[in-house]
Design a protein around this motif. Structure first.
Motif, PDB file in Angstrom:
ATOM      1  N   GLU A   1      39.500  48.496  47.097  1.00 33.16           N
ATOM      2  CA  GLU A   1      40.607  47.627  47.536  1.00 33.16           C
ATOM      3  C   GLU A   1      41.638  48.429  48.317  1.00 33.16           C
TER       4      GLU A   1
ATOM      5  N   GLU B   1      41.499  50.244  50.725  1.00 32.23           N
ATOM      6  CA  GLU B   1      41.427  50.267  52.188  1.00 32.23           C
ATOM      7  C   GLU B   1      42.379  49.247  52.807  1.00 32.23           C
ATOM      8  N   HIS B   2      42.733  48.221  52.036  1.00 29.20           N
ATOM      9  CA  HIS B   2      43.666  47.208  52.561  1.00 29.20           C
ATOM     10  C   HIS B   2      45.129  47.494  52.191  1.00 29.20           C
ATOM     11  N   TRP B   3      45.362  48.539  51.453  1.00 30.75           N
ATOM     12  CA  TRP B   3      46.717  48.836  50.972  1.00 30.75           C
ATOM     13  C   TRP B   3      47.325  50.056  51.640  1.00 30.75           C
TER      14      TRP B   3
ATOM     15  N   ALA C   1      39.759  54.178  53.400  1.00 27.49           N
ATOM     16  CA  ALA C   1      41.172  54.272  53.042  1.00 27.49           C
ATOM     17  C   ALA C   1      41.676  55.693  53.297  1.00 27.49           C
TER      18      ALA C   1
END
Ligand SMILES: *Cc1c(COP(=O)(O)O)cnc(C)c1O
Length: 465
Positions: free
Chosen positions: A441, A443-445, A347
């Motif tokens: 999480e 890394e997807h945001w 991220a």
């Protein structure tokens, strides 16, 4: 193999609560003293008031919280903590915490293995990173009496405070353009012969910078100084250093194996609730410094009690149980807990790359771990300071599902100058933005976080035109 899925506390807590109630029942029931009884209606209303008041928190658990070092523990840790807390063992002594002392021995061995420490070592959990560092610095003072403590100017602020507690002088070493301890300044100060211990931060709290440990160790040894590694924040990145961090950073991680002592906080990147630090010593003979002589301790067994090799007295057996259980599910390997760290690391790199390409934002530096510092593009420190604070405020001032929570970080003019960021110096310092991306999480945001923050920066830049 059973497939993996989200584990919720509400799914696993009933199992442990009833198991411990059953265990207690095997000793025969007894009536709770009237002084401990209460009205159920009152209890439920107090607890309701509590949960209502807890609403007044930032959403540390949510990927939109990208500010300080905060996140909840894993449900496995919570369930293990609750189960053990129902008995409330004290890991100060084996008699006070039989099973949990054994669990702690097992997990300390795992931590030592992770850092490449020898099979024979000394170590235990603590209530915090601060007390763990205090203990290591106290042992260092006993070994090198009269020697002062050197730490980088970007190290944790508690080192100077602990120096005061220990009555040991502390000295700040300059940092380079990436926030790492400068070897030339360290050597200049080692040459005075006054330094007894060098505190090397592997992952600074502010920027996640890794001091050049592999080069500091031979230098410090040359001048007779001990090397203590403060990796309270960054310690668990050891698991992914070789394959996922810069080769130079990985080289310094490998050098932890040669340090004299090391501190890591399972309550930061080890998925634990607060109250869980750890300290390890390479040389078991430092155990000689822990004297105790009290009529009320209860070291009945011949075996070594943690109370005999730790600064603190009472310590939650539940902490050991929680970490032990967590590490059974997420072992100290790249494929285990390493994947949790890797999410945040990815991220940080991804967001850095987006910011580097942005017209409105610029990174302070490349993240070495999972902490990212960046700033809106302004030409002077005073406006930058104002704008950073505005981004911080405005990103959170919307409906809950759209809020983004960030943090700011104070920089002095030389911090910008040494990174080649030219700003008119019309203020003594300026806040910039800092995001600790410690939830995998996130890394997807990143595209979502980035577009929110970038559009705010754009808005502010246009307001100032
Ligand atoms: C967090 C931290 C500390 C202090 O640890 P606590 O557990 O908050 O007492 C010390 N050093 C470093 C590098 C840290 O990140």
């Amino acid at each position: 193999m059973e497939s993996r899925k989200e584990i919720r506390l509400s799914d696993i807590a009933p199992q442990v609560i009833s198991a411990i109630e059953e265990l207690k029942g095997t000793y025969g029931g007894f009536e709770v003293h009237p002084s401990l009884q209460a009205q159920m209606g009152q209890v439920t209303s107090v607890l309701k008031e509590l949960t209502d008041r807890l609403d007044d928190n930032f959403p540390y658990f949510h990927p939109h919280y990208a500010g300080q070092m905060l996140k909840p523990p894993h449900p496995v840790a919570m369930a293990a903590y609750i189960a053990t807390m129902m008995i409330n063992p004290n890991n100060h002594s084996i008699d006070g915490g039989k099973a949990t002392t054994m669990l702690e021995r097992e997990l300390v061995k795992d931590l030592a293995t992770m850092f490449g420490y020898p099979a024979e070592h000394l170590g235990h959990l603590t209530w915090s990173g601060t007390t763990a560092n205090l203990e290591a610095l106290w042992v260092s003072r006993e070994i090198n009496p009269g020697g002062s403590i050197a730490h980088s100017k970007d190290s944790h602020y508690t080192h100077t405070r602990m120096g005061e507690v220990l009555n040991v002088a502390t000295i700040g070493i300059e940092t380079d353009s990436q926030g790492r301890m400068r070897l030339d300044d360290l050597e200049t100060k080692l040459k005075t012969g006054k330094i007894g211990t060098v505190v090397v931060t592997v992952g600074t709290t502010g920027l996640g910078a890794v001091d050049p440990l592999a080069d500091i160790i031979p230098l410090a040894r040359n001048y007779g100084a001990r090397v203590h590694v403060d990796t309270a924040y960054g310690g668990f990145f050891t698991l992914i250093a070789d394959n996922h961090l810069d080769p130079e950073t990985a080289r310094h991680y490998r050098a932890i194996a040669d340090s004299d002592s090391v501190v890591v906080d399972p309550h930061k990147h080890g998925l634990q609730p607060y109250g869980c630090g750890a300290v390890l010593f390479r040389d078991v003979s430092v155990g000689r410094f822990y004297k105790h002589d009290s009529p009320y301790t209860y070291f009945a067994s011949e075996d070594l009690h943690f109370g005999e090799i730790q600064l603190e007295c009472s310590r939650a057996g539940a902490s050991a149980a929680a970490l032990w259980a967590t590490l059974k599910v997420f072992p100290l390997t790249e494929a285990g807990l390493g994947q949790v760290l890797l999410g945040g690391r990815r991220a940080a790199v991804a967001w850095h790359d987006l910011i580097a390409d942005s017209e409105y934002l610029t990174p302070l530096q490349r993240p070495e771990l999972d902490i990212l510092a960046y700033l809106p593009r302004f030409d002077d420190m005073s406006t930058l300071d104002w704008a950073s604070h505005e981004i911080f405020e405005r990103s959170a001032k919307t409906d809950r599902s759209n809020q983004i929570h960030l943090a700011t970080y104070v920089m002095k003019p030389d911090g910008f100058a040494k990174r080649g960021i030219r700003l008119t110096e019309n203020a003594e310092s300026a806040r910039i933005m800092r995001s600790v991306l410690m939830k995998p999480e996130q890394e997807h945001w990143i595209p979502d976080l980035h577009s929110h923050v970038e559009s705010l920066a754009k808005q502010l830049i246009e307001e100032k035109k």
